[in-house]
Scaffold this motif. Structure first.
Motif, PDB file in Angstrom:
ATOM      1  N   PRO A 220       0.835  -1.215   0.000  1.00 24.35           N
ATOM      2  CA  PRO A 220       0.000   0.000   0.000  1.00 24.35           C
ATOM      3  C   PRO A 220       0.861   1.253   0.000  1.00 24.35           C
ATOM      4  O   PRO A 220       1.935   1.291   0.590  1.00 24.35           O
ATOM      5  N   ASN A 221       0.385   2.264  -0.704  1.00 23.91           N
ATOM      6  CA  ASN A 221       1.110   3.535  -0.731  1.00 23.91           C
ATOM      7  C   ASN A 221       1.117   4.172   0.640  1.00 23.91           C
ATOM      8  O   ASN A 221       0.231   3.950   1.465  1.00 23.91           O
ATOM      9  N   ALA A 222       2.111   4.985   0.872  1.00 24.03           N
ATOM     10  CA  ALA A 222       2.223   5.656   2.171  1.00 24.03           C
ATOM     11  C   ALA A 222       0.964   6.478   2.460  1.00 24.03           C
ATOM     12  O   ALA A 222       0.494   6.565   3.587  1.00 24.03           O
ATOM     13  N   GLU A 223       0.392   7.082   1.369  1.00 31.15           N
ATOM     14  CA  GLU A 223      -0.792   7.916   1.573  1.00 31.15           C
ATOM     15  C   GLU A 223      -1.967   7.087   2.079  1.00 31.15           C
ATOM     16  O   GLU A 223      -2.757   7.526   2.906  1.00 31.15           O
ATOM     17  N   SER A 224      -2.068   5.838   1.567  1.00 27.45           N
ATOM     18  CA  SER A 224      -3.204   5.010   1.967  1.00 27.45           C
ATOM     19  C   SER A 224      -3.045   4.475   3.374  1.00 27.45           C
ATOM     20  O   SER A 224      -3.993   3.974   3.961  1.00 27.45           O
ATOM     21  N   ARG A 225      -1.837   4.589   3.931  1.00 31.44           N
ATOM     22  CA  ARG A 225      -1.615   4.068   5.274  1.00 31.44           C
ATOM     23  C   ARG A 225      -1.827   5.147   6.349  1.00 31.44           C
ATOM     24  O   ARG A 225      -1.774   4.868   7.527  1.00 31.44           O
ATOM     25  N   VAL A 226      -2.013   6.387   5.899  1.00 37.11           N
ATOM     26  CA  VAL A 226      -2.232   7.471   6.848  1.00 37.11           C
ATOM     27  C   VAL A 226      -3.683   7.435   7.317  1.00 37.11           C
ATOM     28  O   VAL A 226      -4.605   7.459   6.513  1.00 37.11           O
TER      29      VAL A 226
ATOM     30  N   PRO B 270      -4.149   1.903  13.561  1.00 39.38           N
ATOM     31  CA  PRO B 270      -4.451   0.472  13.535  1.00 39.38           C
ATOM     32  C   PRO B 270      -3.361  -0.291  12.790  1.00 39.38           C
ATOM     33  O   PRO B 270      -2.649   0.281  11.956  1.00 39.38           O
ATOM     34  N   PRO B 271      -3.201  -1.572  13.059  1.00 37.18           N
ATOM     35  CA  PRO B 271      -2.169  -2.355  12.370  1.00 37.18           C
ATOM     36  C   PRO B 271      -2.434  -2.418  10.875  1.00 37.18           C
ATOM     37  O   PRO B 271      -3.576  -2.474  10.422  1.00 37.18           O
ATOM     38  N   ARG B 272      -1.356  -2.396  10.078  1.00 40.49           N
ATOM     39  CA  ARG B 272      -1.482  -2.451   8.638  1.00 40.49           C
ATOM     40  C   ARG B 272      -1.941  -3.840   8.206  1.00 40.49           C
ATOM     41  O   ARG B 272      -1.509  -4.850   8.753  1.00 40.49           O
ATOM     42  N   PRO B 273      -2.820  -3.904   7.222  1.00 38.90           N
ATOM     43  CA  PRO B 273      -3.276  -5.217   6.750  1.00 38.90           C
ATOM     44  C   PRO B 273      -2.141  -5.968   6.063  1.00 38.90           C
ATOM     45  O   PRO B 273      -1.239  -5.360   5.470  1.00 38.90           O
ATOM     46  N   ALA B 274      -2.179  -7.273   6.148  1.00 38.39           N
ATOM     47  CA  ALA B 274      -1.152  -8.094   5.510  1.00 38.39           C
ATOM     48  C   ALA B 274      -1.266  -7.967   3.994  1.00 38.39           C
ATOM     49  O   ALA B 274      -2.369  -7.852   3.448  1.00 38.39           O
ATOM     50  N   TRP B 275      -0.140  -7.976   3.318  1.00 41.68           N
ATOM     51  CA  TRP B 275      -0.143  -7.900   1.856  1.00 41.68           C
ATOM     52  C   TRP B 275       1.007  -8.757   1.336  1.00 41.68           C
ATOM     53  O   TRP B 275       1.880  -9.187   2.071  1.00 41.68           O
TER      54      TRP B 275
END
Length: 327
Positions: free
Chosen positions: A173-179, A195-200
């Motif tokens: 995921p892009n940094a923007e989508s993780r904000v 929240p924790p980042r989803p697995a990818w």
């Protein structure tokens, strides 16, 4: 049909590593556990390979994998062919893309160095040669640049892949989508909880049979209560426990039939040379079917009772924490 002593594995892949430091460095391997294997290559866990142990090339990233192999031996065959396309007998000499131009000291052909183009082109070639064409394989890309190179090669390739070949992309995921915007939700002077980042990527690949839980639950009910009925293809009665039967994997359908009948039905009337189906439709519910998924369920049911019990075991309810005694 050969009798298997073990079920088809939940996951076994052939992977392509690329150095994040030197993008021209590649490594090809196979494993049933991609995250663990990547940690080994990067020195986080014991193991790995001598060719990936140089700190000047670490960390490595797993940019692509091919999944769907029916076992370790099958994966090793594909791995060796992809790693040695100049020697592999799975590639007809007239279709060979990579050719050895130098020899080792012992006189054997020397493997040409890998490049992104050579790995991509030979991957495309192996997925359409007769040896692997009808295997239930799936191609995954976890890097945008590598996937872009794949699309470029596909646009110029002389022959396309079969239409039913699944191509899956799962990029970071892009940094923007993780904000995570949490305006006004945090008290002044406090940081908003992220929240924790989803697995990818490889961390989102199923390492066990969990994706088959719903299918196995259904087939366990059919065969435990002897509801096999008649073969959905030939109409012959299916005596309980007296044959090798496969079941439709679609939700709500209890179509069961002889493996040979399923095979002939999915191959179709025009198939004369093929013996291994790829996909088709159930004659009872008309839903889409893939031969690989049907065979995985069948072998799991017949040769993986421990795995089935583990899969269907209901998780224990967590006890609520005891309240602290009042002071």
């Amino acid at each position: 049909m050969a009798v298997l002593s073990k079920p088809l594995p939940a996951l076994y892949v052939v992977y392509v590593l690329r150095s994040t430091v030197r993008h021209a460095s590649f490594y090809i391997g196979s494993t049933p556990h991609p995250p663990r294997r990547l940690n080994q290559h990067n020195g986080v866990a014991k193991g790995g390979a001598a060719r990936t142990s140089r700190n000047s090339l670490r960390p490595w990233e797993m940019v692509a994998v091919v999944s769907g192999f029916p076992g370790k031996i099958a994966a090793l065959k594909f791995e060796w062919a992809l790693a040695n396309p100049h020697l592999s007998l799975h590639i007809p000499s007239t279709a060979r893309i990579t050719v050895a131009t130098q020899k080792k000291r012992n006189g054997h052909p020397k493997r040409p160095p890998y490049s992104l183009t050579s790995v991509i082109s030979n991957l495309h070639l192996l997925l359409r040669v007769p040896s692997f064409l009808r295997w239930p394989l799936k191609l995954h890309f976890f890097n945008r640049d590598v996937h872009k190179a794949w699309l470029k090669w596909c646009s110029t390739a002389n022959e396309p892949l079969r239409e039913s070949m699944p191509i899956v992309t799962d990029f970071e995921p892009n940094a923007e989508s993780r904000v995570v915007e949490n305006l006004g939700s945090a008290a002044e002077g406090e940081e908003a909880a992220t929240p924790p980042r989803p697995a990818w990527g490889i961390h989102a690949l199923p390492l066990d049979y969990a994706p088959l839980r719903e299918i196995v639950t259904k087939t366990e009910s059919i065969f435990s209560f002897e509801r096999e009925g008649s073969c959905v293809v030939c109409g012959e009665h299916l005596p309980t426990g007296e044959g090798v039967y496969a079941a439709c994997t679609n939700t709500g359908c209890e179509g069961v039939g002889h493996v040979s009948c399923w095979s002939q039905h999915l191959l179709g009337p025009g198939a004369t040379d093929e013996v291994l189906p790829i996909s088709g439709h159930c004659p009872k519910c008309n839903g889409s079917l893939t031969w690989g998924e049907m065979m995985t369920e069948m072998t799991l049911r017949m040769h993986g009772r421990k795995e089935v019990e583990k899969l269907l075991k209901k998780p224990r309810k967590k006890r609520a924490p005891a309240k602290a005694a009042a002071k």
